[in-house]
Design a protein around this motif. Sequence first.
Motif, PDB file in Angstrom:
ATOM      1  N   ILE A 188       9.384   7.861   8.989  1.00  0.00           N
ATOM      2  CA  ILE A 188       8.659   7.294  10.116  1.00  0.00           C
ATOM      3  C   ILE A 188       8.085   8.405  10.966  1.00  0.00           C
ATOM      4  CG2 ILE A 188      10.636   7.199  11.682  1.00  0.00           C
ATOM      5  CD1 ILE A 188       8.117   4.365  11.278  1.00  0.00           C
ATOM      6  N   LYS A 189       6.917   8.159  11.543  1.00  0.00           N
ATOM      7  CA  LYS A 189       6.277   9.173  12.383  1.00  0.00           C
ATOM      8  C   LYS A 189       7.058   9.355  13.682  1.00  0.00           C
ATOM      9  CE  LYS A 189       1.741   9.193  12.424  1.00  0.00           C
ATOM     10  NZ  LYS A 189       0.322   8.746  12.536  1.00  0.00           N
ATOM     11  N   ALA A 190       7.106  10.604  14.160  1.00  0.00           N
ATOM     12  CA  ALA A 190       7.893  10.920  15.359  1.00  0.00           C
ATOM     13  C   ALA A 190       7.383  10.164  16.581  1.00  0.00           C
ATOM     14  CB  ALA A 190       7.862  12.428  15.617  1.00  0.00           C
ATOM     15  N   ASP A 209      -9.854   0.824   6.111  1.00  0.00           N
ATOM     16  CA  ASP A 209     -10.594   2.094   6.107  1.00  0.00           C
ATOM     17  C   ASP A 209      -9.684   3.308   5.934  1.00  0.00           C
ATOM     18  OD1 ASP A 209      -9.478   1.602   8.649  1.00  0.00           O
ATOM     19  OD2 ASP A 209     -10.837   3.026   9.571  1.00  0.00           O
ATOM     20  N   ASP A 210      -8.396   3.098   5.684  1.00  0.00           N
ATOM     21  CA  ASP A 210      -7.471   4.206   5.429  1.00  0.00           C
ATOM     22  C   ASP A 210      -7.405   4.451   3.926  1.00  0.00           C
ATOM     23  OD1 ASP A 210      -6.786   4.585   8.130  1.00  0.00           O
ATOM     24  OD2 ASP A 210      -5.401   2.902   8.031  1.00  0.00           O
ATOM     25  N   PHE A 253       0.269   8.135   6.358  1.00  0.00           N
ATOM     26  CA  PHE A 253      -0.446   6.976   5.811  1.00  0.00           C
ATOM     27  C   PHE A 253       0.255   5.715   6.297  1.00  0.00           C
ATOM     28  CE2 PHE A 253      -1.200   4.047   2.061  1.00  0.00           C
ATOM     29  CZ  PHE A 253      -2.520   3.782   2.383  1.00  0.00           C
ATOM     30  N   LEU A 254      -0.462   4.913   7.077  1.00  0.00           N
ATOM     31  CA  LEU A 254       0.034   3.625   7.571  1.00  0.00           C
ATOM     32  C   LEU A 254       1.356   3.748   8.317  1.00  0.00           C
ATOM     33  CD1 LEU A 254      -0.838   1.316   4.528  1.00  0.00           C
ATOM     34  CD2 LEU A 254      -2.170   1.725   6.599  1.00  0.00           C
ATOM     35  N   ALA A 306       0.831  -1.211   0.000  1.00  0.00           N
ATOM     36  CA  ALA A 306       0.000   0.000   0.000  1.00  0.00           C
ATOM     37  C   ALA A 306       0.863   1.258   0.000  1.00  0.00           C
ATOM     38  CB  ALA A 306      -0.936  -0.007   1.207  1.00  0.00           C
ATOM     39  N   ARG A 307       1.906   1.269   0.830  1.00  0.00           N
ATOM     40  CA  ARG A 307       2.780   2.440   0.863  1.00  0.00           C
ATOM     41  C   ARG A 307       3.553   2.605  -0.442  1.00  0.00           C
ATOM     42  NH1 ARG A 307       3.454   0.957   6.655  1.00  0.00           N
ATOM     43  NH2 ARG A 307       5.009  -0.573   6.009  1.00  0.00           N
TER      44      ARG A 307
END
Length: 407
Positions: free
Chosen positions: A306-308, A243-244, A289-290, A140-141
Motif C-alpha cells: 500500500i502507498k504510504a 487511463d492508467d 499502480f491503482l 487489474a492489479r
Amino acid sequence: MASTVYGHRETAPWQGASPAELFKDMDEVREKISSIYSLNKAFVRCKTGRLWKPSVMDYYLHMIRYNYILHIQLDGDTYRVKPCYHFTIYEPMMRNIQAPHLTDRVVQSSTCNNYLKEKLRYVFIRGNCACQEGKGTDDARNYFKELLRRYYRRYGTDGVVWKIDIRHYFASIDGDCLDAINQKYIQDEWVISYMEQWGVRKGSKGLGLGAETNQFEAALALHPIDTFFKTVAGCKYYVRYQDDIMIILRNKEEVHRVQDMLIQQLVKQKLTLNQKKTRIFKLSAWYSFLGFNFTVTETGKVLMRIKAESVSRQRRRCRHQFNNIPSEDIEISGTCWAANASKGNNYFIVRKTEAYIMEIVREKREQEKKIEASAARVEKLVANQEYIAMMADIDLPEEGERQEVAE
C-alpha cells in the motif's frame, strides 16, 4: 460444443454469439432496456447504500409507479435527461463530479447491464480491466502481477516498466472521435443518442465523472490504443484501467520507439500524454499502480504494498472524524481500509494502523460513556425536580431555567 476458457471469458468468441448477433432487432434493445422488470432491477442496484437519502426512499416507496412512468416515456420517446448535480470531491484528489438525477441513473444502469455489457463483451481485450463482469481494480492489479511473473520467467529482472498517463483524460475526450467509436462498436442509434446526452456531444469535449455510462465510454474511448499496443507495437505485457496504463518492455530504446508511434495515435484521438506522470522504471524498482506500489525481487517474487500516503491519509481521517461521527463508524472506516490494504504484502503496516485506529475508537467510546453518564445525571435531576414540584404542588420552571439548574 464444449465450453473452453478463453482468457477471462467463459467461452471463446467463435463459440458464442457474435456482437452483431447479440441484438439483431433494434426494437429488442429498446424493449429490453425499458421493460419494467429491467428498470426495477436497475433501481435495486442504484439504491444500494443510498436509502438514507429522502429522494431515494421516496422512489423506493413508489418504485412501481415511477418505473411505469419511465417505461412509458422510453417507449414513447418522451423521456428527457434531467440536469446533473455538480459538486467537488477532494479524496484522494480534487475532482469535479456531475451526478445524474435518480431517474437518469436508473435508465443508465438498465442500459449498461442489459445492453452495453453484452455488446462490448468481446470488444475489449484482456488487458482492459474496466467496466466488465468479473473485472475491476483488483483484477487489474492481479493481472499486472501475473504479467510481472511471466516476464521474469522469460527475461529475469532485465527490463523496464513504462507507466503511461493521459493528460486530463476525462476532460479531453473528444465528442466526434467518441461518436465514431460508438458507431463502430455500439451501433444502436437509440442508445447512442441517450449516451450523448449523458456524456459528451458531437463537436464538444469532456466527459463528466458520475454517470455509469460515461465509465463505459471512457473505457471504450481508448480501445484503439489497446489494439495499437497489442497488434502494431507488439506489447505482450500490457494492462490498462481507464487511463492508467502499465507496459513491461525490454529496454528504454524500445520504449522510445513505441512512444513515437503512440503520440501519433493519440493525436488522432485528440489526446496528449501527461509528460510529468509518464515515467520509465527499472523492473526491480518500485512503481505505483491503482493505489499500490509494485516491485520484482531478484528471486522473482512480486511485492505489492500500500502507498504510504494512503496510510497517513487514513490515520488523519480517523483522527479528524473523532468529534464528528460515532465510534462504530470510525471502526468501520478502519476495517474497510484494512481489508483493502490486506490485498497486498502489508501485514505489519495493517496491524500497526489497526492498533492506532482502535486506540482512537477506545478514546471515542470513553468520551461517549462520559456524555451518556452526564446526560443520565441531568435526566435524573430533572425527574427529581418534577417529582418534588408535583408533591409540593408548585409551578415548574421554564425549559431554559431547567437547563440552568441542570448545569
